[in-house]
Design a protein around this motif. Structure first.
Motif, PDB file in Angstrom:
ATOM      1  N   TYR A 329       0.834  -1.203   0.000  1.00  0.00           N
ATOM      2  CA  TYR A 329       0.000   0.000   0.000  1.00  0.00           C
ATOM      3  C   TYR A 329       0.871   1.256   0.000  1.00  0.00           C
ATOM      4  CZ  TYR A 329      -3.231   3.603   1.564  1.00  0.00           C
ATOM      5  OH  TYR A 329      -3.956   4.770   1.668  1.00  0.00           O
ATOM      6  N   LEU A 330       1.904   1.280   0.825  1.00  0.00           N
ATOM      7  CA  LEU A 330       2.795   2.439   0.866  1.00  0.00           C
ATOM      8  C   LEU A 330       3.492   2.645  -0.473  1.00  0.00           C
ATOM      9  CD1 LEU A 330       4.396   2.035   4.408  1.00  0.00           C
ATOM     10  CD2 LEU A 330       2.710   3.742   3.697  1.00  0.00           C
ATOM     11  N   PHE A 331       3.861   1.549  -1.121  1.00  0.00           N
ATOM     12  CA  PHE A 331       4.508   1.692  -2.425  1.00  0.00           C
ATOM     13  C   PHE A 331       3.534   2.260  -3.447  1.00  0.00           C
ATOM     14  CE2 PHE A 331       5.882   0.290  -6.593  1.00  0.00           C
ATOM     15  CZ  PHE A 331       7.233   0.631  -6.582  1.00  0.00           C
ATOM     16  N   ARG A 332       2.310   1.788  -3.446  1.00  0.00           N
ATOM     17  CA  ARG A 332       1.332   2.296  -4.412  1.00  0.00           C
ATOM     18  C   ARG A 332       0.986   3.751  -4.132  1.00  0.00           C
ATOM     19  NH1 ARG A 332      -3.356  -1.759  -3.657  1.00  0.00           N
ATOM     20  NH2 ARG A 332      -4.400  -0.383  -5.152  1.00  0.00           N
ATOM     21  N   ARG A 333       0.962   4.158  -2.859  1.00  0.00           N
ATOM     22  CA  ARG A 333       0.671   5.563  -2.537  1.00  0.00           C
ATOM     23  C   ARG A 333       1.785   6.502  -2.969  1.00  0.00           C
ATOM     24  NH1 ARG A 333      -2.808   7.440   1.432  1.00  0.00           N
ATOM     25  NH2 ARG A 333      -2.114   9.465   0.612  1.00  0.00           N
ATOM     26  N   THR A 334       3.030   6.016  -2.967  1.00  0.00           N
ATOM     27  CA  THR A 334       4.176   6.903  -3.175  1.00  0.00           C
ATOM     28  C   THR A 334       4.963   6.610  -4.443  1.00  0.00           C
ATOM     29  OG1 THR A 334       5.665   5.460  -1.904  1.00  0.00           O
ATOM     30  CG2 THR A 334       4.422   7.123  -0.675  1.00  0.00           C
ATOM     31  N   GLY A 335       4.679   5.493  -5.114  1.00  0.00           N
ATOM     32  CA  GLY A 335       5.453   5.127  -6.288  1.00  0.00           C
ATOM     33  C   GLY A 335       6.903   4.823  -5.978  1.00  0.00           C
ATOM     34  N   GLY A 336       7.222   4.508  -4.716  1.00  0.00           N
ATOM     35  CA  GLY A 336       8.602   4.222  -4.348  1.00  0.00           C
ATOM     36  C   GLY A 336       9.479   5.452  -4.234  1.00  0.00           C
ATOM     37  N   ILE A 337       8.887   6.647  -4.215  1.00  0.00           N
ATOM     38  CA  ILE A 337       9.637   7.907  -4.121  1.00  0.00           C
ATOM     39  C   ILE A 337       9.819   8.256  -2.645  1.00  0.00           C
ATOM     40  CG2 ILE A 337       9.612  10.367  -4.686  1.00  0.00           C
ATOM     41  CD1 ILE A 337       7.954   9.660  -7.157  1.00  0.00           C
ATOM     42  N   VAL A 338      11.058   8.348  -2.206  1.00  0.00           N
ATOM     43  CA  VAL A 338      11.338   8.486  -0.776  1.00  0.00           C
ATOM     44  C   VAL A 338      10.770   9.787  -0.206  1.00  0.00           C
ATOM     45  CG1 VAL A 338      13.351   6.978  -0.788  1.00  0.00           C
ATOM     46  CG2 VAL A 338      13.634   9.412  -1.318  1.00  0.00           C
TER      47      VAL A 338
END
Length: 421
Positions: A329-338
């Motif tokens: 879920y965190l990856f989908r919310r942020t696209g892996g952008i720190v």
């Protein structure tokens, strides 16, 4: 700084005044001195927190909030690659006493990927080493005079770049005067770099240059000429390969370096240059995390675990960010952008404290939009503001496993009726 707020009325973890301006020497040095000094809030249990007085609880909440917005620079496999290359290049060039140009470095990547912080951290680490060597080999500064030794200079490319504007940005770092003519400003830049013994010059936001404008082309030519000053040039920008800055360049198949042609005769801003040599740059990309391979997923989970360890929520538990549906879920919310992940975690922690939930859950984070705050110093046309994923569905909770029925074959059901005997 102290670890637990006391009753004295002093809140030592708060910053006094505005943040350091790294585009000025004094601000750069203050940031360098303070970057590892923040002390996070202590970890308290619910019982220890409840035993605090109301005022100390309020101060502890404030300290926890400061901890969540000052998580520090977490190394990733991508940033480690940039750091290794940059530190090696700065050290090797600083130890090269031969005349001529120094190979430069380009740090490329999307917006909010931590390019600036990674490059500045690597430069600050190099500067600490170089200053230590300088103190051992040369006498210290004279009391009451300004320190003339400035190993690293950092400046940002103006949004509307011109050669004069770039020179002004560099001279402002040294608090040097601005001559009236362009050639006078270029000479003043060269003198400042030489007098202050600067070995590394970081130019941020270089992809603000638009090469269809004549001023921007002239500014890029000036940047190339700066390499004649025996200084390592580190250019930082968004998607440099597709920005046009490498136009006319070619990659060396043997070394992988980009070779840029020299400025044409008659266009040089450095009339005292003895030679017109080719300019060489290593290009390194700072990419976002990926979620398509076991190696990428592991790196993402390790990063989340590093963040989780720095949070100070009272109901936090091991695996809060790394188990179940939360990592995906965190990856989908942020696209892996720190940078987007950091903003979401910061705002999520604030909501968790205010609502007394004291933990991060998917449902809590789903109600928090990612807002990037003040963007006045960023140029959207240069790709400095990333696209934020929207309408990300909340994953359905995993079904609870059905309880397996008990085997009743061997149960004792009592005596058989007499009629069945």
């Amino acid at each position: 700084m102290i670890t637990v707020p006391d009753e004295s009325g002093i809140v030592p973890f708060l910053r006094a005044g505005p943040p350091p301006d790294r585009t000025r020497h004094e601000g750069w040095k203050r940031w360098q001195d303070q970057r590892d000094k923040f002390i996070p809030a202590p970890r308290l249990s619910l019982e220890e927190y409840a035993a605090l007085s109301p005022r100390r609880r309020a101060l502890h909440d404030l300290h926890r909030t400061a901890t969540h917005v000052n998580l520090g620079l977490l190394e990733t496999p991508m940033s480690a690659k940039v750091t290794k290359l940059m530190r090696g290049r700065l050290r090797n060039n600083a130890l090269n006493f031969e005349p001529g140009t120094r190979d430069g470095l380009m740090v490329s990547g999307g917006g909010y990927l931590g390019k600036t912080e990674t490059a500045c951290d690597a430069a600050a680490t190099f500067e600490a080493l170089w200053r230590d060597l300088h103190r051992q080999l040369l006498p210290g500064p004279i009391p009451g005079t300004r320190d003339l030794f400035v190993p690293v200079a950092y400046c940002r490319t103006p949004v509307r770049a011109t050669p004069k504007g770039l020179c002004a940005a560099i001279l402002d770092f040294y608090a040097a005067p601005h001559p009236k003519t362009l050639h006078g400003m270029v000479r003043q830049v060269a003198d400042s770099i030489r007098v202050h013994h600067t070995t590394a010059l970081l130019l941020d936001d270089v992809t603000r240059l638009r090469l269809h404008r004549e001023d921007d082309q002239d500014t890029l030519d000036l940047i190339r000429e700066l390499m004649d000053l025996n200084v390592t040039l580190v250019l930082i920008g968004v998607d440099i390969p597709n920005s046009g800055l490498l136009r006319g360049g070619r990659p060396d198949p043997r070394t992988g370096q980009w070779i840029l042609p020299p400025v044409k005769p008659g266009q040089t801003f450095n009339p005292g240059a003895a030679t017109q040599t080719e300019r060489r740059f290593d290009l390194v990309d700072l990419d976002p995390f990926d979620y398509d391979s076991p190696k990428g997923i592991k790196a993402w989970l390790d990063h989340l675990a590093g963040i989780e360890d720095r949070l100070r929520l009272l109901q936090a538990r091991p695996g809060m960010l790394t188990e179940g549906a939360m990592p995906e879920y965190l990856f989908r919310r942020t696209g892996g952008i720190v940078g987007l992940l950091r903003r979401l975690i910061e705002d999520g922690c604030t909501e968790a404290i205010d609502s007394q939930a004291e933990e991060l859950t998917v449902d809590l984070l789903a109600g928090i939009p990612i807002r990037l705050g003040n963007l006045a110093d960023r140029d959207p046309t240069a790709g400095e503001i990333p696209e934020i994923p929207e309408d990300i569905a909340v994953p359905a909770p995993a079904p609870r496993p059905r309880r397996k029925g008990r085997n009743t074959v061997f149960d004792d059901r009592g005596e058989r009726p007499a009629a069945d005997a």
